[in-house]
Motif scaffolding. Structure first.
Motif, PDB file in Angstrom:
ATOM      1  N   ARG A 144       2.235  12.026   6.833  1.00 54.83           N
ATOM      2  CA  ARG A 144       3.615  12.109   7.296  1.00 54.83           C
ATOM      3  C   ARG A 144       4.376  10.837   6.948  1.00 54.83           C
ATOM      4  N   ALA A 145       3.682   9.715   6.860  1.00 54.70           N
ATOM      5  CA  ALA A 145       4.355   8.476   6.469  1.00 54.70           C
ATOM      6  C   ALA A 145       4.774   8.517   5.016  1.00 54.70           C
ATOM      7  N   SER A 146       4.180   9.420   4.241  1.00 57.58           N
ATOM      8  CA  SER A 146       4.603   9.561   2.855  1.00 57.58           C
ATOM      9  C   SER A 146       5.683  10.625   2.722  1.00 57.58           C
ATOM     10  N   GLY A 147       6.229  11.048   3.815  1.00 56.70           N
ATOM     11  CA  GLY A 147       7.373  11.946   3.759  1.00 56.70           C
ATOM     12  C   GLY A 147       7.026  13.416   3.769  1.00 56.70           C
ATOM     13  N   VAL A 148       5.784  13.773   4.019  1.00 58.66           N
ATOM     14  CA  VAL A 148       5.428  15.184   4.085  1.00 58.66           C
ATOM     15  C   VAL A 148       5.565  15.639   5.528  1.00 58.66           C
ATOM     16  N   VAL A 158       7.990  16.179  15.256  1.00 61.81           N
ATOM     17  CA  VAL A 158       7.077  15.631  14.252  1.00 61.81           C
ATOM     18  C   VAL A 158       7.811  14.527  13.518  1.00 61.81           C
ATOM     19  N   TRP A 159       7.268  13.318  13.570  1.00 65.25           N
ATOM     20  CA  TRP A 159       7.948  12.181  12.938  1.00 65.25           C
ATOM     21  C   TRP A 159       7.433  12.002  11.522  1.00 65.25           C
ATOM     22  N   THR A 160       8.337  11.756  10.632  1.00 61.03           N
ATOM     23  CA  THR A 160       7.933  11.397   9.279  1.00 61.03           C
ATOM     24  C   THR A 160       8.669  10.129   8.883  1.00 61.03           C
ATOM     25  N   HIS A 161       8.195   9.527   7.828  1.00 58.33           N
ATOM     26  CA  HIS A 161       8.825   8.305   7.334  1.00 58.33           C
ATOM     27  C   HIS A 161       8.876   8.413   5.820  1.00 58.33           C
ATOM     28  N   GLY A 209       0.802  -1.221   0.000  1.00 58.07           N
ATOM     29  CA  GLY A 209       0.000   0.000   0.000  1.00 58.07           C
ATOM     30  C   GLY A 209       0.828   1.261   0.000  1.00 58.07           C
ATOM     31  N   VAL A 210       1.743   1.369  -0.942  1.00 58.28           N
ATOM     32  CA  VAL A 210       2.626   2.535  -0.983  1.00 58.28           C
ATOM     33  C   VAL A 210       1.862   3.738  -1.545  1.00 58.28           C
ATOM     34  N   ILE A 211       1.899   4.827  -0.814  1.00 62.09           N
ATOM     35  CA  ILE A 211       1.278   6.065  -1.276  1.00 62.09           C
ATOM     36  C   ILE A 211       2.382   7.084  -1.487  1.00 62.09           C
ATOM     37  N   PRO A 212       2.627   7.483  -2.733  1.00 60.35           N
ATOM     38  CA  PRO A 212       3.651   8.505  -2.951  1.00 60.35           C
ATOM     39  C   PRO A 212       3.183   9.860  -2.429  1.00 60.35           C
ATOM     40  N   ASP A 250       4.575   3.331   2.993  1.00 61.55           N
ATOM     41  CA  ASP A 250       3.859   2.050   2.977  1.00 61.55           C
ATOM     42  C   ASP A 250       3.126   1.842   4.298  1.00 61.55           C
ATOM     43  N   SER A 251       2.503   0.696   4.424  1.00 58.71           N
ATOM     44  CA  SER A 251       1.709   0.442   5.628  1.00 58.71           C
ATOM     45  C   SER A 251       2.574   0.477   6.873  1.00 58.71           C
ATOM     46  N   PHE A 252       3.762  -0.065   6.755  1.00 58.58           N
ATOM     47  CA  PHE A 252       4.638  -0.078   7.926  1.00 58.58           C
ATOM     48  C   PHE A 252       4.932   1.344   8.378  1.00 58.58           C
ATOM     49  N   ALA A 253       5.205   2.222   7.400  1.00 59.83           N
ATOM     50  CA  ALA A 253       5.539   3.603   7.746  1.00 59.83           C
ATOM     51  C   ALA A 253       4.380   4.255   8.487  1.00 59.83           C
ATOM     52  N   ARG A 254       3.167   3.993   8.012  1.00 58.76           N
ATOM     53  CA  ARG A 254       2.015   4.626   8.647  1.00 58.76           C
ATOM     54  C   ARG A 254       1.865   4.164  10.091  1.00 58.76           C
ATOM     55  N   CYS A 255       2.057   2.858  10.288  1.00 59.32           N
ATOM     56  CA  CYS A 255       1.938   2.332  11.647  1.00 59.32           C
ATOM     57  C   CYS A 255       3.062   2.872  12.525  1.00 59.32           C
ATOM     58  N   TRP A 256       4.245   2.909  11.955  1.00 58.39           N
ATOM     59  CA  TRP A 256       5.407   3.327  12.725  1.00 58.39           C
ATOM     60  C   TRP A 256       5.275   4.782  13.156  1.00 58.39           C
TER      61      TRP A 256
END
Lengths: 229, 390, 353
Positions: free
Chosen positions: B245-249, B270-273, B227-230, B277-283
């Motif tokens: 934020r998991a998409s790097g914004v 503020v954490w970003t990743h 589930g990668v979201i650019p 992907d799904s892992f980033a969102r959860c993390w």
């Protein structure tokens, strides 16, 4: 309304229309937007320290989105509409046994004015500066339709479906204009003001909001504990 | 990173096209699977109509509205103080956070501001509801992926937070505590000490979840690259909160806009990743709970003295005008566009809820994934049904 | 032949059959009940910071009977479009495979149901019958989730049958026999580098085989992390979705009884089965084992089974679920090559020593 406690006085003392007098950042943004949009803008309003409102022409609704997106407002916040017609049902608190009260149904538009009953309302944001613009556009009264934003902001898809079923605005170029919340065979446009809130029609609202005198409380004293309803 | 995401998506599309060609040649027949309205993965009444090819999703149509309560219409027949009772029910896990932007919008229109003490307490309760909300997400994540133990830990430790919220507001789920001009009450005695201990417990809970779930290879293989979201797609769809934020914004409304709240008075991150992907969102959400505990801990130490309620008239009439206020709610950006015509109640309220935008990406995102990944992606997007349907 | 066998030999045939049926029921249901109570009810609860059932009986120990009573009272529902005969047959097939499986497990020097020469071969063959039951349960339910679950189960069980067989081959090579009784004997009368105090439990010498076997058992039993066929968060309950009442109970018993029997087979193959190292009591052959082992043996086997089940359940309660394709990849690309290498090494070492 039992004995309103000097309501007007408070009203006057609270509405201060002079917050931050100048807002350099938003001035700059508005100038950029005005330069980019040119004569597509009908009217614009800047409240310093608060927000920017821009009303654009109906026919350039989609173009506006394209220009603003390319200007950096790449974050699609929401899209909806406002029905400016005052509700013929008031706030649904009429006594059904009495004849319906006569209501003033002149349309009073909000910021940046307007010519039609229904207006589009959308907001786009620049994620780098966290500054947004509230966009408005008139929707023709006789045939409520406007261009779709789906090809500009993909996220507008569902919002337009919602606006379509709630306000009856047709979006030209929307790929999939179906009901999103309501049942497929639903008739009427619930968020239009002339759509009655049936729960209030079927059963009159018992708690017609009123301030009962507080036991032992001074009527002229403003509420300290916030129990304002 | 965006490039990587784009490339992944492109290769994905290419492989999908190849599959489709094969299927066309073999004329395999698909299957339509109805996920919901009653299904454990939708935790609520969301219905997802998925057309499958084998176990691969070809086309998906989320069908919401089973819980639509018409709050935007209902607000038009309510007075301003009554609206908070409604909006409490939008995101029912982080109820208090729903009240804040509406109250702030009303205050903005009236030109008043809550006293400093009230702002602090509001921020504390806001962050507590975020913790209560997201800690349940962390547990629920395990259940969606088949690990049943984390959810009980989440319920156990969330209980402490709910007790705090109940202690301060009197309501565990729907506090209805925020008032125009301040708060209903001050904090009870001993609440601050209790909060400190609970925040320590919550940080330990985060460590436990990190050990049990995020460090697990199976969990990682289920969520990484799924589930990668650019970045630009996320912005276009109006994704917000941890999903964005998991998409790097690097964008957090708590930090990036000035509101009469106390976030700017404390030190947090503020954490970003970069992965999206799904892992980033959860993390990112896990880190956010940690940051929230830090915010709360710092804020309870610096609550200023003073009243919790400013002077407001007994009958609240809001002057004519329009206001937009949004805050960074547990699920993402939640905003209210309030139009007032000088009446007792709002003329129109547009409720911009986070999950509605977050879910609107699913038809794009779920294309080509496997059935188990639907569950992963839905869990990682983290929606609350009330927040979609309003 | 010692006395117990003689006593049994004097019982008429119908009596022997009755004893065997009773023994089989006990051997299947007792471990299943214990596993459900100890692990599913209590251990899971303690791991999840709750108490579990506490009302029925002391510490909820009668809970299982309450549950069974509840299920028996429930209405027997089947979907309107279900293939009714097959739908009703499916749980019985699953349970039957468990009973077929337990017959080869030795419980003592003379306490066994049958003593096949090719016992382990039979066990592995029979264990896959349950796939049939699951597949037709999924198919006949007329439910898409059930169908997906059934197909997943079929794919998964076939994929994991192979590493399981290959893992067992190492044991068979080392023991030199396919007879389970023979494998027990080989482990307990054996010695490691001349030290016979522990016998030669193959969990030490066949550790790789043991790990692969346990992973395969986990998958075969559809326990997490391999529980995609029942995946309650995706497929609701997979092939069991449409079953209620007594038929669900049979599936439920089948699941945990099979778990128990597989744990018994694992303890026979790798932990020395019913026996203790023969050197402790100076036994050398099967015939020299004292008679009391026919009573102590089942208890010892039960204990070992519980140890194995503890591992299975521990993993089940703490791991998330793999995806179907990841599971297949794991089976074919990791487990099978490793087990092939294991067979090769075992064979070489067997010849070398």
């Amino acid at each position: 309304m039992a004995n309103p406690p000097n309501e007007e006085e408070f009203q006057l003392s609270l509405t201060t229309d002079t917050p931050a007098a100048t807002d350099v950042v938003r001035d700059g943004i508005l100038a950029r937007v005005q330069a980019a949009l040119g004569d597509k803008i009908v009217e614009s309003l800047l409240k310093p320290g608060d927000d920017i409102w821009v009303r654009v022409r109906t026919e350039s609704w989609r173009e506006t989105a394209v220009i603003l997106r390319d200007l950096g407002f790449s974050y699609f916040d929401f899209l909806s509409a406002i029905d400016w017609l005052p509700s013929p049902f008031g706030r649904g608190e009429d006594d059904p046994t009495e004849p319906a009260p006569v209501r003033d149904n002149t349309i009073r538009h909000g910021y940046t004015g307007g010519d039609t009953r229904i207006q589009m309302l959308a907001r786009v944001v620049d994620p780098t500066t966290s500054m947004g613009i509230n966009l408005k556009a008139d929707v023709p009264d006789d045939n409520a339709h406007i261009e779709s934003w789906t090809t500009v902001y993909a996220g507008a898809n569902w919002h337009e479906r919602e606006a379509w079923e709630m306000f009856g605005i047709t979006f030209d170029g929307h790929p999939d204009l179906r009901h999103i919340y309501l049942p497929t065979d639903f008739e009427g446009f619930p968020l239009r003001k002339d759509f009655p809130l049936l729960a209030r029609i079927v059963k009159p609202w018992p708690g017609i909001v009123d301030v009962e005198p507080m036991p032992g409380g001074d009527q002229d004293e403003p509420a300290q504990d916030g129990d304002a309803q | 990173m965006t490039l990587l995401g784009d490339r992944q998506q492109l290769s994905y599309i290419a492989s999908q096209a190849a599959d489709a060609r094969v299927n066309l040649e073999l004329e395999t027949e698909g299957m339509t699977l109805n996920i919901g309205p009653q299904h454990p993965a939708t935790h609520g009444t969301l219905r997802i109509i998925a057309r499958l090819d084998g176990e691969q999703v070809v086309w998906v149509d989320p069908s919401c509205g089973y819980m639509h309560r018409g709050y935007e219409k209902l607000t038009e027949v309510r007075t301003y103080p009554q609206v908070t009772a409604l909006v409490n029910r939008i995101d029912w896990l982080g109820s208090f956070a729903n009240e804040v932007p509406f109250i702030l919008a009303a205050e903005k229109l009236m030109g008043i501001e809550a006293p400093l003490r009230a702002q602090h307490i509001r921020t504390i309760l806001f962050e507590l509801s975020r913790i209560a909300n997201v800690s349940l997400f962390l547990g629920d994540l395990g259940v969606q992926l088949g690990a049943i133990t984390p959810v009980f830990m989440a319920f156990r430790d969330r209980e402490y937070v709910l007790n705090l919220i109940e202690g301060a507001t009197g309501g565990r789920f729907h506090p209805n505590f925020d008032r125009i001009g301040g708060l209903k009450d001050d904090l009870p005695a001993g609440w601050i000490d209790e909060t400190r201990t609970v925040m320590k417990k919550l940080r330990r809970f985060c460590d436990e979840i990190e050990d049990l779930l995020f460090g697990n290879e199976i969990f990682q293989s289920r969520t990484r690259g799924i589930g990668v979201i650019p970045r630009d797609i996320a912005l276009q769809y109006g994704m917000s909160g941890a999903n964005l934020r998991a998409s790097g914004v690097d964008w957090d409304l708590r930090r990036d806009q000035s509101l009469p709240m106390a976030w700017d008075k404390v030190d947090w991150k503020v954490w970003t990743h970069p992965d999206g992907d799904s892992f980033a969102r959860c993390w990112v959400r896990l880190q956010e709970v940690r940051e929230s505990t830090r915010i709360v801990e710092q804020l309870v130490d610096t609550i200023p003295a003073g009243p919790v309620m400013t002077k407001v008239p007994r009958i609240i009439k809001v002057p004519e005008g329009e206001a937009w206020v949004c805050t960074e709610n547990p699920l993402g950006e939640m905003g209210y566009y309030v139009v007032s015509q000088g009446d007792l109640g709002p003329f129109r309220v547009k409720i911009r809820s986070a999950s509605f935008n977050n879910m609107s990406i699913t038809p794009w995102l779920l294309k080509g994934v496997y059935v188990p990944d639907i569950v992963t992606i839905l869990a990682s997007l983290y929606f609350i049904l009330g927040d979609i349907d309003r | 032949m010692n006395t117990v066998s003689l006593i049994i030999a004097e019982v008429p045939y119908w009596g022997q059959s009755l004893l065997r049926v009773l023994g089989g029921l006990v051997a299947v249901l007792l471990p299943a009940g214990t596993i459900v109570y100890l692990f599913l009810f209590k251990m899971m609860s303690f791991m999840q910071s709750r108490l579990g059932p506490m009302e029925a009986g002391p510490y909820g120990s009668m809970q299982l009977f309450a549950e069974v009573g509840k299920w028996l009272q429930k209405e027997d529902i089947y979907p309107a479009r279900a293939d009714k005969f097959i739908f009703k047959l499916a749980p019985l097939i699953v349970l039957a495979s468990t009973f077929l499986l337990v017959v080869v497990v030795p419980f003592g020097p003379d306490a066994w149901f049958t003593n096949f020469e090719a016992g382990i071969f039979y066990a592995l063959a029979v264990s896959s019958i349950s796939v049939l039951g699951i597949l037709i349960a999924g198919w006949s339910s007329a439910n898409k989730y059930s169908l997906l679950g059934g197909l997943r189960a079929a794919g998964q069980l076939i994929a994991y049958e192979l590493p399981m067989v290959l893992a067992v081959i190492g044991v068979v090579i080392q023991a030199g026999t396919m007879n389970l009784q023979g494998i027990v004997l080989a482990q307990n009368s054996g010695s490691m580098f001349g030290f016979d105090g522990l016998g030669n439990p193959y969990v030490l010498t066949q550790f790789v085989g043991f790990v692969i076997f346990m992973i395969s058992v986990q998958a075969e039993l559809t326990q997490a992390p391999f529980d995609m066929p029942v995946a309650e968060s995706e497929l609701v309950s997979g092939y069991m979705t449409e079953y209620s009442g007594f038929r669900f109970l049979i599936f439920f018993i089948g699941e945990f009884a099979t778990a128990g029997v597989f744990a018994m087979i694992a303890s026979v193959l790798f932990l020395g089965g019913w026996a203790v190292p023969f050197s402790w009591f100076g036994w050398t052959t099967m015939d020299s084992v004292d008679n009391w082992m026919n009573l102590a043996g089942p208890l010892i086997l039960f204990t070992k089974m519980m140890v194995i089940m503890f591992l299975v359940m521990w993993v089940r309660f703490s791991y998330p679920r793999l995806r179907e394709d990841q599971l297949q990849r794991f089976a074919w690309k990791v487990l099978i090559p490793i087990s092939l290498v294991n067979i090769m090494l075992t064979a070489i070492l067997k010849v070398a020593f």
